[in-house]
Design an enzyme around this catalytic site. Structure first.
Site, PDB file in Angstrom:
ATOM      1  N   GLU A 382       0.822  -1.209   0.000  1.00 51.23           N
ATOM      2  CA  GLU A 382       0.000   0.000   0.000  1.00 51.23           C
ATOM      3  C   GLU A 382       0.858   1.262   0.000  1.00 51.23           C
ATOM      4  OE1 GLU A 382      -2.916  -0.389  -0.794  1.00 51.23           O
ATOM      5  OE2 GLU A 382      -3.141  -2.515  -0.323  1.00 51.23           O
ATOM      6  N   HIS A 385       1.524   2.258  -3.528  1.00 51.42           N
ATOM      7  CA  HIS A 385       0.437   3.050  -4.087  1.00 51.42           C
ATOM      8  C   HIS A 385       0.527   4.504  -3.618  1.00 51.42           C
ATOM      9  CE1 HIS A 385      -1.731  -0.226  -5.916  1.00 51.42           C
ATOM     10  NE2 HIS A 385      -1.931  -0.854  -4.778  1.00 51.42           N
TER      11      HIS A 385
END
Length: 591
Positions: A382, A385
């Site tokens: 994550e 991202h």
């Protein structure tokens, strides 16, 4: 308590209180009317068209900010009604305001070609030329103004099946508690599921597996209805917009040829024997007569401790990402100091993990951190991202800051691969730990390339079934899924409950999203190998990729970074790397 606070995100940086949110909410109408005032005048002059685009961006930017705050606050605890109501309010308002922006695309399409060529060549529109040309590419699939307005007005209603699934899956379904191998009763949740699947005790894994799927079996018909409704929407919208299929309609937005999708499935199916060899190795090491689906995440190096606190994970990431350079590491420090991350497990929290946000917010991260090495990998994923978003927003104008989902999984997966490599180097003399890491890496590739491609094929199948008029009943979905799962899992004697896995996968509601995990892994392997080898220019090319946002077509952005997904080579190399990893794992486990 202070440490717990540092593990939660700071949404007050986005809106200090709900009164400020309400003020911006009221401002939406004004901005919508401002944008609408340009209706009928787009072809008047380059200056007029430029002003209209800027007014549209201003409206969209505020709408994204309002929605971002609402859904993040709701995802903290989906059972809090006032937060859920805020999401519903902004969703309904955006649907109601669609009449103020649905005119833009049809009016652009209606401009005569000669006049449009003049506008595109005007210096005032040089910055926006790319996005206008992208829009014109969709001209054959754009409806009349009235039809676009009608679809926009119905967008909230058309998405109701997705909302029903989310509410049932995240809030209403209860899975009870399971006694772990230490004898403690632990709640079985979406967040704790993988922890149970990584249990050393096969009996614990088996019990958790059946206990979870008992609930999905109880709700199988409702869940089939929600998925059927979503697929029907995709199929209907493709027909309305004159696309040959729902798949091609989905790919068109990112200008991805269907060959990339189909070739991925073909390449993975061709390499299924390598996956079967991995399952055979698992069966041998776990010493089971028949390998089952709940054995696929079981630790192969049983004596290897895989606990990892949140603070330890932060330190690991900072070391693992050193090949990305100082600019990357300096920016990542903001994730901790500005509190981008919401990590604690709690009841009612949205399941899964994601990076979210908007141009005017931090690139927030939500996950349920259970103090395992697996969670550290999720955090790394994550963070990829979020760092992609942070670099893009820092280097691109709002109009081009949003990168396509097709490239989103590249940065996240690259981070996971860098973390795996760092851990392998850190434990050169620890055979068991290295075996555990190799098993994790092999299983990550299995889950990201093989499993997500299976999901992608399932999506393609059920959309084709729906287009041919087949009702997607629970029985039909179970039959399709069970057979496909058997095709991809040679050597695994799958428990019948796996036929229900389709019922719990939220990505099936995302309209052909999952194949991008597989192509993203292939690209990430190529890029990470270059970074780790210190190839000339690799770091600069990678940062340029992160900063590019949506300034080019996705395939061109990746080509600039050194990956050509129009050829089979990246996928072939990824599956070759998988086989090599399994071979190394076999050697480590047999020493």
């Amino acid at each position: 308590m202070e440490n717990e606070k540092l593990m939660t995100w700071d949404l007050e940086a986005l809106y200090s209180d709900t009164a400020v949110w309400e003020k911006d909410f009221a401002e939406l109408q004004t901005l919508a009317e401002k944008f609408y005032s340009f209706k009928g005048h787009l072809a008047d002059s380059p200056e007029q068209l430029k002003a209209a685009i800027e007014a549209g961006d201003e409206l969209e930017r505020l709408a994204e900010k309002l929605y971002t705050y609402a859904h993040l606050r709701s995802d903290e605890d989906t059972s809090i009604g006032k937060n859920r109501a805020r999401v519903d309010r902004i969703s309904a308002r955006l649907a109601a305001l669609s009449e103020y922006d649905s005119w833009f695309d049809p009016e652009i399409m209606a401009i005569p070609d000669a006049r449009m060529a003049e506008l595109l060549n005007a210096p005032e529109l040089a910055f926006y030329r790319r996005s206008l040309e992208e829009l014109l590419r969709e001209k054959p699939h754009t409806l009349s103004e009235a039809e676009e307005r009608l679809i926009g007005t119905l967008s909230d209603v058309l998405g109701s099946s997705d909302e029903v699934f989310s509410t049932l899956n995240d809030t209403d379904m209860e899975f009870g508690r399971v006694r772990n191998s230490e004898g403690r009763l632990v709640p079985l949740t979406h967040g704790s599921w993988h922890t149970f699947m990584e249990e050393k005790s096969r009996e614990v894994r088996r019990k958790a597996f059946h206990q979870l799927y008992r609930q999905y079996r109880k709700h199988r018909n409702t869940l089939a209805a929600t998925l059927d409704g979503t697929v029907k929407r995709h199929v209907a919208m493709a027909k309305i917009r004159k696309y040959p299929s729902a798949l091609q309609a989905s790919l068109a937005g990112e200008n991805i040829p269907q060959d990339i999708y189909d070739n991925l499935i073909a390449a993975v199916r061709k390499n299924l024997p390598a996956l079967s060899e991995y399952f055979s190795l698992r069966k041998q090491i776990l010493k089971v007569d028949d390998l089952d689906m709940y054995d696929l995440y079981a630790p192969l190096a049983a004596d290897c401790e895989s606990k990892c606190s949140f603070d330890e994970a932060k330190g690991l990431l900072e070391k693992a990402f050193e090949p990305l350079g100082g600019e990357y590491l300096d920016l990542m420090q903001n994730a901790w100091s500005q509190r981008w991350v919401d990590a604690p497990c709690r009841k009612g929290k949205r399941s899964g993990a994601y990076s979210g946000g908007c141009y005017d917010s931090y690139p927030y991260i939500l996950l349920s951190y259970n103090n395992t090495l697996s969670d550290a990998f999720t955090l790394a994923h994550e963070m990829g991202h979020s760092m992609h978003s942070a670099f893009s927003r820092a280097n691109q104008h709002y109009h081009y800051a949003g990168y396509e989902i097709f490239v989103a999984e590249v940065a996240s997966t690259c981070n996971e691969l860098l973390l795996a490599d760092h851990l392998l180097k850190q434990h050169k003399d620890d055979r068991l730990f290295r075996a555990s890491l190799c098993a994790r890496l092999a299983d990550d590739i299995r889950a990201t390339v093989y499993r997500q491609t299976m999901f992608a094929e399932f999506e393609k199948i059920i959309h084709e079934d729906s287009a041919e008029g087949m009702p997607l009943t629970a029985d039909h979905l179970c039959e399709r899924y069970y057979q496909l799962n058997a095709d991809y899992h040679g050597g695994v004697k799958a428990d019948k409950d796996i036929e229900l896995e389709w019922a719990r996968i939220p990505h099936f509601y995302y309209n052909f999203y999952v194949y991008k995990y597989a192509t993203g892994m292939a690209a990430a392997l190529k890029l990470s190998r270059g970074l780790l080898k210190g190839e000339n220019g690799a770091q600069e090319r990678y940062l340029a990729f992160l900063k590019a946002g949506g300034s080019k077509d996705v395939l061109d952005i990746l080509r600039d970074a050194g990956v050509d997904l129009a050829t089979p080579q990246p996928v072939d190399d990824a599956l070759k790397f998988f086989k090599e990893t399994v071979d190394e794992l076999r050697m480590l486990l047999h020493e």
